[in-house]
Design a protein around this motif. Structure first.
Motif, PDB file in Angstrom:
ATOM      1  N   SER A 112      37.121  43.722  89.608  1.00  0.00           N
ATOM      2  CA  SER A 112      36.700  43.806  90.999  1.00  0.00           C
ATOM      3  C   SER A 112      37.585  44.563  91.733  1.00  0.00           C
ATOM      4  O   SER A 112      38.808  44.443  91.698  1.00  0.00           O
ATOM      5  CB  SER A 112      36.566  42.572  91.586  1.00  0.00           C
ATOM      6  N   ILE A 113      36.959  45.448  92.720  1.00  0.00           N
ATOM      7  CA  ILE A 113      37.605  46.254  93.715  1.00  0.00           C
ATOM      8  C   ILE A 113      37.914  45.406  94.814  1.00  0.00           C
ATOM      9  O   ILE A 113      38.705  45.897  95.927  1.00  0.00           O
ATOM     10  CB  ILE A 113      37.334  47.617  93.938  1.00  0.00           C
ATOM     11  N   THR A 130      26.255  48.713  95.139  1.00  0.00           N
ATOM     12  CA  THR A 130      25.088  49.246  94.599  1.00  0.00           C
ATOM     13  C   THR A 130      25.320  49.476  92.939  1.00  0.00           C
ATOM     14  O   THR A 130      24.422  49.227  92.083  1.00  0.00           O
ATOM     15  CB  THR A 130      24.243  50.088  94.978  1.00  0.00           C
ATOM     16  N   GLY A 131      26.403  50.014  92.580  1.00  0.00           N
ATOM     17  CA  GLY A 131      26.870  50.367  91.420  1.00  0.00           C
ATOM     18  C   GLY A 131      28.205  50.422  91.031  1.00  0.00           C
ATOM     19  O   GLY A 131      29.142  50.393  91.699  1.00  0.00           O
ATOM     20  N   PRO A 154      31.970  42.505  90.683  1.00  0.00           N
ATOM     21  CA  PRO A 154      32.203  41.583  91.656  1.00  0.00           C
ATOM     22  C   PRO A 154      32.615  40.291  91.260  1.00  0.00           C
ATOM     23  O   PRO A 154      33.637  39.661  92.041  1.00  0.00           O
ATOM     24  CB  PRO A 154      31.212  41.502  92.594  1.00  0.00           C
ATOM     25  N   LYS A 155      32.420  39.824  89.897  1.00  0.00           N
ATOM     26  CA  LYS A 155      33.060  38.652  89.388  1.00  0.00           C
ATOM     27  C   LYS A 155      34.528  38.537  88.850  1.00  0.00           C
ATOM     28  O   LYS A 155      35.109  37.761  88.511  1.00  0.00           O
ATOM     29  CB  LYS A 155      32.028  38.006  88.377  1.00  0.00           C
ATOM     30  N   TYR A 182      21.918  47.772  89.060  1.00  0.00           N
ATOM     31  CA  TYR A 182      20.973  46.634  89.282  1.00  0.00           C
ATOM     32  C   TYR A 182      21.633  45.497  89.501  1.00  0.00           C
ATOM     33  O   TYR A 182      22.520  45.296  90.283  1.00  0.00           O
ATOM     34  CB  TYR A 182      19.953  46.754  88.116  1.00  0.00           C
TER      35      TYR A 182
HETATM   36  C1  LIG Z   1      24.683  45.273  92.519  1.00  0.00           C
HETATM   37  S1  LIG Z   1      26.021  44.899  91.865  1.00  0.00           S
HETATM   38  C2  LIG Z   1      25.633  43.476  90.808  1.00  0.00           C
HETATM   39  C3  LIG Z   1      26.227  42.403  91.262  1.00  0.00           C
HETATM   40  C4  LIG Z   1      25.683  40.907  90.403  1.00  0.00           C
HETATM   41  N1  LIG Z   1      24.212  40.714  90.664  1.00  0.00           N
HETATM   42  C5  LIG Z   1      26.575  39.964  91.092  1.00  0.00           C
HETATM   43  O1  LIG Z   1      26.025  39.116  91.976  1.00  0.00           O
HETATM   44  O2  LIG Z   1      27.633  39.485  90.689  1.00  0.00           O
HETATM   45  C6  LIG Z   1      25.628  46.255  90.439  1.00  0.00           C
HETATM   46  C7  LIG Z   1      26.899  46.728  89.842  1.00  0.00           C
HETATM   47  O3  LIG Z   1      28.051  47.337  90.615  1.00  0.00           O
HETATM   48  C8  LIG Z   1      29.283  47.061  90.297  1.00  0.00           C
HETATM   49  N2  LIG Z   1      30.082  46.292  91.313  1.00  0.00           N
HETATM   50  C9  LIG Z   1      29.263  45.967  92.639  1.00  0.00           C
HETATM   51  N3  LIG Z   1      30.292  45.287  93.505  1.00  0.00           N
HETATM   52  C10 LIG Z   1      31.766  45.481  92.669  1.00  0.00           C
HETATM   53  C11 LIG Z   1      32.812  45.060  92.759  1.00  0.00           C
HETATM   54  N4  LIG Z   1      33.214  44.632  94.087  1.00  0.00           N
HETATM   55  N5  LIG Z   1      33.767  45.424  92.324  1.00  0.00           N
HETATM   56  C12 LIG Z   1      33.686  46.189  90.932  1.00  0.00           C
HETATM   57  N6  LIG Z   1      32.314  46.314  90.449  1.00  0.00           N
HETATM   58  C13 LIG Z   1      31.396  46.186  91.421  1.00  0.00           C
HETATM   59  C14 LIG Z   1      29.083  46.204  88.801  1.00  0.00           C
HETATM   60  O4  LIG Z   1      29.339  46.963  87.926  1.00  0.00           O
HETATM   61  C15 LIG Z   1      27.597  45.629  89.011  1.00  0.00           C
HETATM   62  O5  LIG Z   1      27.274  45.176  87.678  1.00  0.00           O
END
Ligand SMILES: C[S@@+](CC[C@H](N)C(=O)[O-])C[C@H]1O[C@@H](n2cnc3c(N)ncnc32)[C@H](O)[C@@H]1O
Length: 249
Positions: free
Chosen positions: A133-134, A140-141, A90-91, A116
């Motif tokens: 990011s999408i 969750t993953g 998401p970053k 996680y």
């Molecule tokens: C719960 S998320 C982790 C979020 C992280 N703690 C943060 O705040 O940036 C778990 C995983 O889901 C994936 N993920 C979640 N949202 C996403 C998005 N919007 N775009 C791409 N990958 C995402 C990523 O691979 C991430 O490591």
């Protein structure tokens, strides 16, 4: 031919999606190749742990660096090169059709799915070329985001779609949204298909579609117009609509 490797804790989940429909057919024909790697196979401690607690405290677990590094190195060794490595996050920079078209020109992509709280920063710094990011929300993953990327990039590979030209009219390809479309029957619950589409007059149909694309974009995603390639005629049509809506107010 394009190859996409996905590093994941849920390879069956990825394969289930990539074996279906248009992408599944392209996979069977060998136009695109997908390899889904079980990250746990690269965790060599006795419990095959891929995650651990975070330094500095805080709730939740983080994916460990070493299994990810070993899995990516295994892929590099098998191929004899270092393919473009993407971490779904998401970053990351939000995915666009323009970026998808660029990625479709590569012959090999490796995608890492996080879980996680995410991934130890050191392996990202060491190996990852790009974070994608999408959208500005958190899942969750990384499997669903990785599948979004794999699907959208694969369908740009020549031969995957039955008609390679069919995506050129699609939303976002040229910077505009697609025009409305209709199929049989001509009359459905009292609503008829626009007359121009029945006329057989190719130029009029094209003109109508262009105007409708402009209208869809103006009303649903006006922000896209700033970067769309617009002709003088398009500009005139748009300013006519914006002028008339101003005078209506
Ligand atoms: C719960 S998320 C982790 C979020 C992280 N703690 C943060 O705040 O940036 C778990 C995983 O889901 C994936 N993920 C979640 N949202 C996403 C998005 N919007 N775009 C791409 N990958 C995402 C990523 O691979 C991430 O490591």
């Amino acid at each position: 031919m394009m190859r996409i490797d996905i590093i994941t804790l849920f390879p069956e989940m990825c394969d289930a999606v990539l074996n279906e429909s248009v992408i599944g057919r392209a996979r069977k024909k060998g136009i695109v190749e997908f390899e889904c790697h079980q990250l746990r196979d690269f965790a060599y401690d006795k419990h095959k742990r891929v995650d651990d607690t975070t330094y500095g405290g805080g709730m939740g677990m983080l994916m460990k660096a070493e299994p990810i590094a070993l899995c990516y190195e295994h892929i590099c060794e098998a191929l004899g090169k270092k393919p473009h490595f993407i971490y779904m996050s998401p970053k990351g920079k939000v995915l666009t059709q323009t970026r998808i078209r660029q990625l479709a020109l590569l012959d090999h992509i490796v995608i890492l799915c996080g879980h996680y709280e995410g991934v130890d920063q050191r392996v990202l710094d060491e190996y990852v070329d790009e974070e994608v990011s999408i959208g500005d929300y958190v899942l969750t993953g990384g499997e669903l985001p990785a599948l979004v990327l794999a699907d959208s990039v694969s369908r740009m590979v020549p031969g995957v779609l039955s008609d390679d030209l069919c995506f050129e009219d699609e939303s976002h390809y040229s910077g505009l949204l697609e025009y409305p479309q209709y199929t049989k029957p001509f009359s459905w619950r009292g609503k008829e298909v626009p007359e121009v589409l029945m006329s057989g007059h190719h130029a009029n149909v094209e003109k109508w579609r262009r105007e409708q694309s402009l209208y869809e974009t103006l009303t649903k995603r006006p922000d896209l117009l700033d970067n769309a390639a617009l002709t003088d005629e398009d500009q005139k049509i748009l300013s006519r609509w914006t002028q008339s809506s101003l005078t209506d107010e």
